[in-house]
Scaffold this motif. Structure first.
Motif, PDB file in Angstrom:
ATOM      1  N   ALA A 179       7.537  -9.847  -9.234  1.00 42.06           N
ATOM      2  CA  ALA A 179       7.723 -10.970 -10.150  1.00 42.06           C
ATOM      3  C   ALA A 179       9.057 -10.746 -10.862  1.00 42.06           C
ATOM      4  N   ASN A 180       9.970 -11.675 -10.698  1.00 40.98           N
ATOM      5  CA  ASN A 180      11.311 -11.545 -11.281  1.00 40.98           C
ATOM      6  C   ASN A 180      11.664 -12.760 -12.117  1.00 40.98           C
ATOM      7  N   ALA A 181      12.540 -12.550 -13.080  1.00 38.36           N
ATOM      8  CA  ALA A 181      13.221 -13.661 -13.729  1.00 38.36           C
ATOM      9  C   ALA A 181      14.502 -13.929 -12.949  1.00 38.36           C
ATOM     10  N   PRO A 208      11.573 -18.684 -13.329  1.00 40.12           N
ATOM     11  CA  PRO A 208      10.676 -17.708 -12.710  1.00 40.12           C
ATOM     12  C   PRO A 208      10.983 -17.530 -11.233  1.00 40.12           C
ATOM     13  N   ALA A 222       5.750 -13.590  -6.788  1.00 39.13           N
ATOM     14  CA  ALA A 222       5.423 -14.676  -7.709  1.00 39.13           C
ATOM     15  C   ALA A 222       5.725 -16.037  -7.094  1.00 39.13           C
ATOM     16  N   VAL A 260       4.865  -6.609 -14.669  1.00 46.69           N
ATOM     17  CA  VAL A 260       5.981  -7.146 -15.439  1.00 46.69           C
ATOM     18  C   VAL A 260       6.207  -6.244 -16.645  1.00 46.69           C
ATOM     19  N   TYR A 300      10.964 -12.267 -20.597  1.00 42.70           N
ATOM     20  CA  TYR A 300      10.918 -12.728 -19.214  1.00 42.70           C
ATOM     21  C   TYR A 300       9.491 -12.681 -18.661  1.00 42.70           C
ATOM     22  N   LEU A 322       7.472 -15.753 -16.774  1.00 44.08           N
ATOM     23  CA  LEU A 322       6.828 -15.663 -15.465  1.00 44.08           C
ATOM     24  C   LEU A 322       5.345 -16.002 -15.533  1.00 44.08           C
ATOM     25  N   GLN A 330       3.198 -19.124 -13.727  1.00 44.57           N
ATOM     26  CA  GLN A 330       2.056 -18.925 -12.839  1.00 44.57           C
ATOM     27  C   GLN A 330       0.834 -19.696 -13.326  1.00 44.57           C
ATOM     28  N   THR A 379      11.144  -6.512 -17.275  1.00 40.90           N
ATOM     29  CA  THR A 379      10.701  -7.309 -16.136  1.00 40.90           C
ATOM     30  C   THR A 379      11.825  -7.359 -15.097  1.00 40.90           C
TER      31      THR A 379
END
Length: 293
Positions: free
Chosen positions: A10-12, A37, A42, A61, A66, A70, A74, A92
């Protein structure tokens, strides 16, 4: 019971658009930076949930702003986030994305909390894995965690969909053998097959010979090539005007998982996935709303 469980990153996403990409040592002007997001795990979870599948995400995370970005995304998509773990004191994961005028992108990822998703986290989630029809895996979390997830899914009787991206030099035999299907783009297929001068059917056959139960080679706007025990099937692409290709492969993989969880044959699932991937490139960002063409 989940249709799709995604175990991954899961990334920004920090994105800037440019009129042209800079060369070495060159500076170019871009648009204002946008924060959105992203992360392969993710992205796939959000897409699967938006497509109507009962979806859960197992990821890590940080305890920063951030993470809230995310998690909110979701929840909006409809993903169950009870299994997303918050790592205190960690950042994150982030991805720095440059999008060119043709919609293609260049991405640099800083893993952050993604690097702290461990095999122990997989072990703790065994009941969740056992309650899932399809488990979707990528390689933006530690390889030992991916191997543990594939093993746990196999023991539980869940179908494993493996998207080996970022592409490694090689996949170990147990992980390759768990893939049903292995989902690769042309670059990944060429590298992992060991046949640099081949074509999609050749790469797919080589990957099956190396142990993958089935293979899907994505071909961008040209569609996909599917190979399983029934033989090769070419799925044609759909002509659309690309705005942003970020996350298109993740949307494709998510759609594939959704249809496989419903019990449809792989080639039929790939036809649906091609439509979803085409829709994804007509919207900006890695987790777009999906309106099928």
């Amino acid at each position: 019971m989940y249709d799709v469980l995604v175990i991954g990153s899961a990334n920004a996403d920090l994105t800037v658009r440019v009129a042209r990409r800079p060369g070495p040592g060159e500076t170019v002007h871009g648009t204002d930076l946008t924060e959105s997001p992203g992360g392969k795990g993710a992205n796939q979870a959000a897409a699967a949930a938006r497509l109507g599948a009962r979806t859960a995400l197992l990821a890590r995370v940080g305890d920063d702003a951030y993470a809230e970005l995310l998690l909110d995304a979701q929840r909006t998509a409809g993903t169950d986030v009870r299994h997303v773990l918050v790592e205190q004191g960690a950042r994150t994961g982030t991805a720095m994305i440059v999008v060119g005028p043709d919609g293609d992108n260049t991405i640099v990822v800083s893993p952050g909390a993604n690097a702290r998703l461990t095999p122990a986290d997989v072990t703790a989630a065994r009941e969740v894995i056992a309650a899932s029809a399809v488990v979707s895996l990528q390689l933006e979390v530690p390889p030992e965690t991916v191997r543990a997830a594939a093993g746990a899914a196999g023991e539980a009787g869940a179908r494993v969909v493996l998207n080996p991206s970022p592409v490694p030099d090689a996949l170990d035999a147990p992980l390759l053998a768990a893939a049903d299907p292995l989902v690769v783009n042309e670059h990944e297929a060429r590298q992992l097959s060991g046949v640099p001068d081949g074509d999609p059917p050749t790469w797919a056959r080589a990957l099956r010979e190396r142990g993958a139960r089935s293979v899907v080679v994505t071909l961008g706007g040209e569609g996909a090539l599917v190979l399983d025990a029934e033989g090769p099937v070419r799925v044609p692409g759909i002509a659309v005007e690309a705005v942003d290709t970020t996350g298109a492969g993740d949307a494709f993989t998510a759609a594939l998982c959704v249809r496989l969880a419903a019990g449809v044959p792989l080639a039929e699932a790939a036809r649906f996935a091609v439509r979803v991937g085409a829709a994804a490139v007509t919207r900006p960002g890695a987790q777009p709303e999906l309106t099928l063409p």
